[in-house]
Design a protein around this motif. Sequence first.
Motif, PDB file in Angstrom:
ATOM      1  N   GLN A  12       0.502  -1.159  -0.012  1.00 45.81           N
ATOM      2  CA  GLN A  12       0.130  -0.086   0.016  1.00 45.81           C
ATOM      3  C   GLN A  12       0.929   1.214  -0.062  1.00 45.81           C
ATOM      4  O   GLN A  12       1.798   1.361   0.793  1.00 45.81           O
ATOM      5  CB  GLN A  12      -0.915  -0.110   1.109  1.00 45.81           C
ATOM      6  N   PRO A  13       0.669   2.239  -0.899  1.00 47.06           N
ATOM      7  CA  PRO A  13       1.259   3.497  -0.867  1.00 47.06           C
ATOM      8  C   PRO A  13       1.229   4.264   0.513  1.00 47.06           C
ATOM      9  O   PRO A  13       0.737   5.585   0.039  1.00 47.06           O
ATOM     10  CB  PRO A  13       0.952   4.198  -2.140  1.00 47.06           C
ATOM     11  N   ASN A  14       1.232   3.955   1.571  1.00 44.73           N
ATOM     12  CA  ASN A  14       0.807   4.900   2.633  1.00 44.73           C
ATOM     13  C   ASN A  14       1.892   4.511   3.629  1.00 44.73           C
ATOM     14  O   ASN A  14       2.600   3.411   3.745  1.00 44.73           O
ATOM     15  CB  ASN A  14      -0.210   4.910   3.135  1.00 44.73           C
ATOM     16  N   ALA A  15       2.445   5.561   4.609  1.00 47.95           N
ATOM     17  CA  ALA A  15       3.422   5.233   5.626  1.00 47.95           C
ATOM     18  C   ALA A  15       3.058   4.211   6.586  1.00 47.95           C
ATOM     19  O   ALA A  15       3.968   3.700   7.047  1.00 47.95           O
ATOM     20  CB  ALA A  15       3.608   6.774   6.269  1.00 47.95           C
ATOM     21  N   ALA A  16       1.910   4.250   7.055  1.00 48.45           N
ATOM     22  CA  ALA A  16       1.505   3.033   7.720  1.00 48.45           C
ATOM     23  C   ALA A  16       2.074   1.697   7.417  1.00 48.45           C
ATOM     24  O   ALA A  16       2.447   1.007   8.293  1.00 48.45           O
ATOM     25  CB  ALA A  16       0.007   2.981   8.198  1.00 48.45           C
ATOM     26  N   TRP A  17       1.688   1.327   6.138  1.00 48.44           N
ATOM     27  CA  TRP A  17       1.789   0.018   5.690  1.00 48.44           C
ATOM     28  C   TRP A  17       3.378  -0.271   5.508  1.00 48.44           C
ATOM     29  O   TRP A  17       3.926  -1.300   5.894  1.00 48.44           O
ATOM     30  CB  TRP A  17       1.520  -0.095   4.192  1.00 48.44           C
ATOM     31  N   VAL A  18       4.033   0.715   4.955  1.00 47.43           N
ATOM     32  CA  VAL A  18       5.860   0.854   4.855  1.00 47.43           C
ATOM     33  C   VAL A  18       6.203   0.603   6.223  1.00 47.43           C
ATOM     34  O   VAL A  18       7.116  -0.260   6.439  1.00 47.43           O
ATOM     35  CB  VAL A  18       6.292   1.983   4.383  1.00 47.43           C
ATOM     36  N   LYS A  19       5.765   1.286   7.424  1.00 44.20           N
ATOM     37  CA  LYS A  19       6.382   0.873   8.824  1.00 44.20           C
ATOM     38  C   LYS A  19       6.161  -0.382   9.381  1.00 44.20           C
ATOM     39  O   LYS A  19       6.682  -1.039   9.801  1.00 44.20           O
ATOM     40  CB  LYS A  19       5.591   2.007   9.720  1.00 44.20           C
ATOM     41  N   LYS A  20       4.710  -0.700   9.110  1.00 38.42           N
ATOM     42  CA  LYS A  20       4.531  -2.310   9.401  1.00 38.42           C
ATOM     43  C   LYS A  20       5.345  -3.382   8.895  1.00 38.42           C
ATOM     44  O   LYS A  20       5.884  -4.237   9.260  1.00 38.42           O
ATOM     45  CB  LYS A  20       2.959  -2.344   9.138  1.00 38.42           C
ATOM     46  N   ALA A  21       5.553  -3.034   7.271  1.00 36.00           N
ATOM     47  CA  ALA A  21       6.418  -3.781   6.564  1.00 36.00           C
ATOM     48  C   ALA A  21       7.794  -3.912   6.949  1.00 36.00           C
ATOM     49  O   ALA A  21       8.518  -5.194   7.028  1.00 36.00           O
ATOM     50  CB  ALA A  21       6.253  -3.551   5.060  1.00 36.00           C
ATOM     51  N   LEU A  22       8.426  -2.743   7.242  1.00 32.51           N
ATOM     52  CA  LEU A  22       9.768  -2.595   7.820  1.00 32.51           C
ATOM     53  C   LEU A  22      10.129  -3.381   9.052  1.00 32.51           C
ATOM     54  O   LEU A  22      11.222  -3.498   9.497  1.00 32.51           O
ATOM     55  CB  LEU A  22      10.363  -1.335   7.736  1.00 32.51           C
ATOM     56  N   LEU A  23       9.032  -3.417  10.012  1.00 29.41           N
ATOM     57  CA  LEU A  23       9.161  -4.043  11.337  1.00 29.41           C
ATOM     58  C   LEU A  23       9.011  -5.373  11.203  1.00 29.41           C
ATOM     59  O   LEU A  23       9.244  -6.071  12.021  1.00 29.41           O
ATOM     60  CB  LEU A  23       8.191  -3.476  12.216  1.00 29.41           C
ATOM     61  N   ASP A  24       8.549  -6.101   9.790  1.00 31.64           N
ATOM     62  CA  ASP A  24       8.464  -7.458   9.763  1.00 31.64           C
ATOM     63  C   ASP A  24       9.611  -8.052   9.607  1.00 31.64           C
ATOM     64  O   ASP A  24      10.373  -7.768   8.734  1.00 31.64           O
ATOM     65  CB  ASP A  24       7.307  -7.586   8.598  1.00 31.64           C
ATOM     66  N   GLU A  25      10.013  -9.060  10.203  1.00 34.38           N
ATOM     67  CA  GLU A  25      11.030  -9.985  10.222  1.00 34.38           C
ATOM     68  C   GLU A  25      11.320 -10.338   8.751  1.00 34.38           C
ATOM     69  O   GLU A  25      12.529 -10.504   8.066  1.00 34.38           O
ATOM     70  CB  GLU A  25      11.313 -11.098  11.316  1.00 34.38           C
ATOM     71  N   ASN A  26      10.294 -11.165   8.069  1.00 29.87           N
ATOM     72  CA  ASN A  26      10.331 -11.749   6.868  1.00 29.87           C
ATOM     73  C   ASN A  26      10.836 -10.536   5.613  1.00 29.87           C
ATOM     74  O   ASN A  26      11.403 -10.969   4.842  1.00 29.87           O
ATOM     75  CB  ASN A  26       8.906 -12.321   6.356  1.00 29.87           C
TER      76      ASN A  26
END
Length: 253
Positions: A61-75
């Motif tokens: 998703q092109p939004n900051a919330a999704w990017v932040k969640k993704a970057l914190l995901d170990e995978n």
Amino acid sequence: MATSQHYIWAGGHFVLLASALRIFLSWITFGSPSSWWYKAGFLGALTSYAIVCHKSLGTPQPNAAWVKKALLDENVQYFILAFFWFTSKPVTIAILPYAIFSLFHALTFARTTLMPQFLPPGPPATAGGPPTPPPLAKKLQVWVKANYDRAMSVVAYAEILIFVRVILGAITFQNSLLSPLIYGHFLRQRYYQSAFTRHALAHADAQVTGLTTRPGIPPVVGQVWQRIRGLVGTWGGSVLQAPATPNAGAARR
């Protein structure tokens, strides 16, 4: 029932395992592993991790919330790192942690998906009950559970060795100067997310501290090491801690 996506995920792990085995056999026989196998291994990793990341996070998703969640995901972190290794000059030892993860996933896939299709089931646990999994599958499950924590500890120590390798590689121009920065950030994330990494770093810190303070070692060596510890602690956001007991977790990779 396994889906085609599940088979592709497993296929990525099997490709990674086969590539890693070929590379390690070259090491053992003092040969020079082909970069083709290195690229194939990380391509397998990218395939498997892409599927897991999509299942976990959904469509990007092109939004900051999704990017932040993704970057914190170990995978996602392992996926990004795999892409970096895939596009960079080979650092052969970098494939070791991925190979260990893939070994456990491939064994689990074989136990839960392949063996029931090709091996006869075991006898029912109770009279008139359903058949049990094949005996070999049950033995494999016991082995995986018994060795999971040990394998994750090996991964943690291997990732420390990789960091040392890319630092020395940057000094001797064997890899890019960017490699220690990227891998250092990755290892920092692992420190906060993995008890195995915290334990390995604390143990390594204690060993090096002990060596630098032994009788006969020039005091300047210990002073340099303490300075390095301070810089690492400041950069990492906390001082190096005493060893903690790792806790097992379910690997999704």
